[in-house]
Each structure stands twice: as C-alpha cells, then as structure tokens.
Design a protein around this motif. Structure first.
Motif, PDB file in Angstrom:
ATOM      1  N   GLU A  18      46.891  43.985  42.835  1.00 56.46           N
ATOM      2  CA  GLU A  18      45.539  44.198  43.702  1.00 56.46           C
ATOM      3  C   GLU A  18      44.443  43.697  42.734  1.00 56.46           C
ATOM      4  OE1 GLU A  18      42.553  45.334  45.187  1.00 56.46           O
ATOM      5  OE2 GLU A  18      44.291  46.690  45.801  1.00 56.46           O
ATOM      6  N   ASN A  19      43.758  42.982  43.532  1.00 51.22           N
ATOM      7  CA  ASN A  19      42.579  41.783  42.806  1.00 51.22           C
ATOM      8  C   ASN A  19      41.383  42.973  42.149  1.00 51.22           C
ATOM      9  OD1 ASN A  19      41.627  39.185  42.592  1.00 51.22           O
ATOM     10  ND2 ASN A  19      40.137  39.672  44.135  1.00 51.22           N
ATOM     11  N   ASP A  20      41.232  43.918  42.802  1.00 49.24           N
ATOM     12  CA  ASP A  20      40.170  44.917  42.462  1.00 49.24           C
ATOM     13  C   ASP A  20      40.673  45.645  41.354  1.00 49.24           C
ATOM     14  OD1 ASP A  20      38.180  47.175  42.046  1.00 49.24           O
ATOM     15  OD2 ASP A  20      37.781  47.059  44.411  1.00 49.24           O
ATOM     16  N   ARG A  21      40.280  45.304  40.110  1.00 42.91           N
ATOM     17  CA  ARG A  21      40.600  46.025  38.818  1.00 42.91           C
ATOM     18  C   ARG A  21      40.385  47.680  38.987  1.00 42.91           C
ATOM     19  NH1 ARG A  21      42.583  42.586  35.246  1.00 42.91           N
ATOM     20  NH2 ARG A  21      42.056  40.311  35.590  1.00 42.91           N
ATOM     21  N   ALA A  24      42.693  49.238  41.228  1.00 39.47           N
ATOM     22  CA  ALA A  24      44.337  48.874  40.453  1.00 39.47           C
ATOM     23  C   ALA A  24      44.336  50.115  39.403  1.00 39.47           C
ATOM     24  CB  ALA A  24      44.388  47.579  39.868  1.00 39.47           C
ATOM     25  N   ALA A  42      46.699  41.136  38.940  1.00 44.53           N
ATOM     26  CA  ALA A  42      45.711  40.701  39.675  1.00 44.53           C
ATOM     27  C   ALA A  42      46.117  39.544  40.409  1.00 44.53           C
ATOM     28  CB  ALA A  42      44.476  40.672  38.745  1.00 44.53           C
ATOM     29  N   SER A  43      46.921  38.740  40.429  1.00 44.59           N
ATOM     30  CA  SER A  43      47.201  37.648  41.029  1.00 44.59           C
ATOM     31  C   SER A  43      48.704  37.512  41.450  1.00 44.59           C
ATOM     32  CB  SER A  43      46.831  36.283  40.393  1.00 44.59           C
ATOM     33  OG  SER A  43      47.596  36.403  39.225  1.00 44.59           O
ATOM     34  N   PHE A  65      44.180  38.399  48.133  1.00 45.73           N
ATOM     35  CA  PHE A  65      43.416  38.449  46.858  1.00 45.73           C
ATOM     36  C   PHE A  65      43.256  37.137  46.325  1.00 45.73           C
ATOM     37  CE2 PHE A  65      47.522  38.052  45.037  1.00 45.73           C
ATOM     38  CZ  PHE A  65      48.417  38.835  45.649  1.00 45.73           C
TER      39      PHE A  65
END
Length: 417
Positions: A18-21, A24, A42-43, A65
């Motif tokens: 998930e790119n949105d911390r 996540a 995140a990547s 993402f």
C-alpha cells in the motif's frame, strides 16, 4: 474466533502492499486484531524483498502505487514466484483495470473504503480457496507421481502393452510394444491414435493378416479376459495375445492388450512333441525289422477293423520262422537277426501297404489283412514262393522257411480269440 480460525490466522503471513502509509498502518492494525502476521510495504521492489524473506500466503495490494511497477504487475510476480494469493484493495473500478486484474487470478477485489468485516471475510474465503488449491495440487502431484511410477514400470515390462479407452483411443503403449512390432515411432506418438488404425498396422506385420483380424475382432467382443491366443508375424516369430476388458463401476472403460514373444517357448514345445512322438513311434515300431511292434499291432488293429470294407474279409495271419534256433546256434545271433529281417522283407512284399504287418516276438509275426475270401488260400503260397526265390539267389548259409496260419475275423470277436 473458533479454534480452526485462530490456528489458521496464527500461521498465516499477509503482505500489505500500500502506497498510502496511513492506510497501510490501519490495515496492519486490523490484521493484528484478527490474529494474522502482517508486513506493510510501499513499493514493488520492497514487496519482492519481503516476499523472499517471508513467502507470504496472501497479499493485500492496491492496484496503483509509486514505482516502476504497479500493483497488478507486482501481484502477478508474487503469484508466479511465491504462489502468493492475491486480494486487491483499491478505489479503481474501471473496466480496463478490472480486465488487467483478472490476469492475476485474484482471490478477491475489494473497493475502498472496505470495512474490517469485509476484509476479514475476503481473507477467510481466500484462505479456504488457497487450502483447496493446495490440496488439489498435492492430489495432482501424487497422481502424477503414480502415473510416472506406472509409466516407468510399464517401460521396463518385457511384455508389449497397449492401453485404450472406451472410445477406442490409445492411452499408452510401452517401449516393448514398439520393439516387438518393429515400430520406429516413439511410444508417446501413439497416444490418442484410433485403436482400429493401430490394429491395422499390427495386422500388416502378420503372416496371415486375415487370421489376425478375425482373432482381434473376436477377442475384442469377449466379455471376459482372453489369454494365450497365438499368431505368427511375417518374420516367423510367434506372439501370444492377451486381452483384458476394463470396467469402472460396472461400465466398460477401456481395454488392456498385451503381446508376448513366445517363439522360443514354441520351439521348445515342438521339440518336446517331436521327442515324445519319436518315443511313441519307437514303442510302436520293432527296432530290428521296422515293422509294427506287438504294442503297435494291437493299438492299430482296432482302427483297421473299424475301417475295413464289408465286402472284404478281415483275416489274421500268424507266421512263425522255422528253425531260427538252429540258425542262431550254427551261425550266431547276428545271422539270426538277418534271417528275421529277410522274413520281414518277404512279408512286406507279399502284403499290401494298407495291411497291418507286425513282429510279435522273436520269430513270430502277425498280419491283419483285408482281402476277398478266395485270396486267403493263395497268401501262404505267395509267401513261400518268395522265400524259395530268396533261398535260391541270396547265397546265404541257411534256408528260410516259415509256417503260416490264417483265420477269418468275425464281427465283434476279440482279436486275441
């Protein structure tokens, strides 16, 4: 949660991509509350690194993402490299995105914002599906292993084996099958072939194709196993056919054919028969004269009497060599044997080849002859005439003479009488 659910959760690793911390972190919290081990990245690069460390069971991933690869590409790589089950959790619902997502064969596609209940349900269903797939893979692996072992075993069986299904399609032939019939094709190339076409190829290699066609058609329709059916190839080899119909719950499901080269066994059998036949002939033949022996005479006489024509009379002649003891005493037993052989030759010349002539013992002969009644009295004269001719021309140190008696056979009377 029940015991199974707690146990399943405690042993399950979930990768959160998930790119949105903030999102996540919230997902991780929810998963911990559900009892799952989780890790957030995140990547795509981070996802691959952690996947190599954890080999996650499931991945909860967004569709898009930051980075060189998006969520769909990352999901595809996770599934292919680590067998990770995919659940998409995204706000994207356009047709193009959904079509690309299908390529990863995901277990679920959740739309943000998803409630904890929805996430939990998706995870539980995904774990069940994953367990079913694992069981199926294990079953397929076990089946493949059995097939491999069976194929290996059939590959080492010296019998030629042909297996076909209920639709007469060839399922398997082993290397021995190709070797026995001289087929240069690889065994695998026969799979799917029409069994009738293969039977035609076998038929073309037979000494009598028509006979093989009749045999195979007859055997094919037999409801029970058929074994030990011989046929001969053009090169002279003898094969033995076996056919076993296969049933599944009472319904025909295929056929198993085997072919065994029995050329050497047949050769040995014929040799044994010839030896036995030779021994039988030896028992029925007098070694000194080549006439029938006493045993041979009585065995064959019954058949002669059954076959004789009614307009002829069956006559039993008894012939005794005169003064054979004197010949043996004065000139030796080898000369006596010679005298017996000469009497046998005179008997052969006097009677027809269809008459039964035998040496019963040392100097005793018997003849079962078929003749008109008026010929009976002439036989002794003919035999004595031949003996006189022998005595006057042979230059032997002895004279041959015989005593002859004859009796008509009466229907139903024992031959001994």
């Amino acid at each position: 949660s029940g015991d199974r659910e707690v146990s399943t959760a405690a042993s399950t690793h979930i990768l959160v991509v998930e790119n949105d911390r903030a999102a996540a972190a919230d997902l991780q919290r929810q998963l911990r509350e559900l009892g799952f081990h989780s890790c957030a990245v995140a990547s795509a690069a981070e996802a691959m690194t952690r996947a190599r460390e954890l080999t996650p069971d499931l991945a909860l991933t967004d569709v898009r993402f930051d980075g060189t690869a998006d969520g769909i590409e990352t999901a595809l790589e996770l599934r292919e490299k680590f067998g990770t089950g995919i659940i998409f959790l995204t706000a994207h619902t356009d047709d193009a995105t959904l079509e690309r997502a299908r390529q990863t064969e995901p277990y679920g596609y959740l739309i943000k914002p998803a409630s904890p209940t929805a996430v939990r349900a998706a995870i539980e269903i995904s774990l069940d599906r994953r367990a079913q797939e694992a069981a199926l893979r294990a079953s397929e692996s076990a089946l493949l292993q059995k097939i491999t072992h069976l194929s290996c075993a059939l590959g080492h069986v010296p019998l030629a084996v042909q297996l076909e299904d209920a639709n007469r399609r060839v399922l398997h032939v082993n290397p021995a099958f190709c070797a026995v019939f001289g087929f240069e094709d690889a065994p695998a190339s026969f799979c799917g072939l029409d069994a009738a076409s293969l039977a035609g190829r076998i038929q073309s290699r037979c000494l009598s194709p028509h006979v093989f066609s009749l045999i195979s058609d007859s055997v094919r329709h037999a409801p029970e196993p058929v074994t030990g059916v011989p046929f001969t190839l053009r090169d002279g080899r003898v094969l033995e056919l076996e056919h076993i119909p296969i049933f599944d719950q009472g319904r025909p499901s295929g056929r198993l054919w085997t072919f065994q080269d029995v050329t050497e066994r047949e050769r040995q059998r014929l040799e044994l028969e010839q030896v036995a036949d030779g021994r039988q002939r030896a028992l029925l033949t007098d070694e000194l004269t080549g006439l029938n022996s006493r045993r041979g005479f009585f065995q064959l006489a019954a058949t002669h009497l059954k076959l004789h024509r009614r307009k002829q009379t069956a006559v039993l002649f008894f012939v005794d060599v005169n003064d054979l003891k004197e010949i043996n005493d004065r000139h030796g037993h080898s000369t006596g044997d010679e005298a017996i052989r000469e009497v046998a030759n005179c008997l052969r010349a006097t009677f027809r080849t269809t008459d039964l002539v035998a040496r019963l013992s040392g100097d005793e002969f018997a003849v079962l002859a078929m003749m008109a009644r008026e010929q009976i009295g002439q036989v002794a004269g003919q035999l004595n005439s031949r003996l006189e001719t022998f005595n006057s021309t042979a230059g032997r140190p002895y004279r041959l003479a015989v005593s002859v008696g004859g009796a008509e056979y009466r229907e139903g009377e024992p031959l001994d009488a």
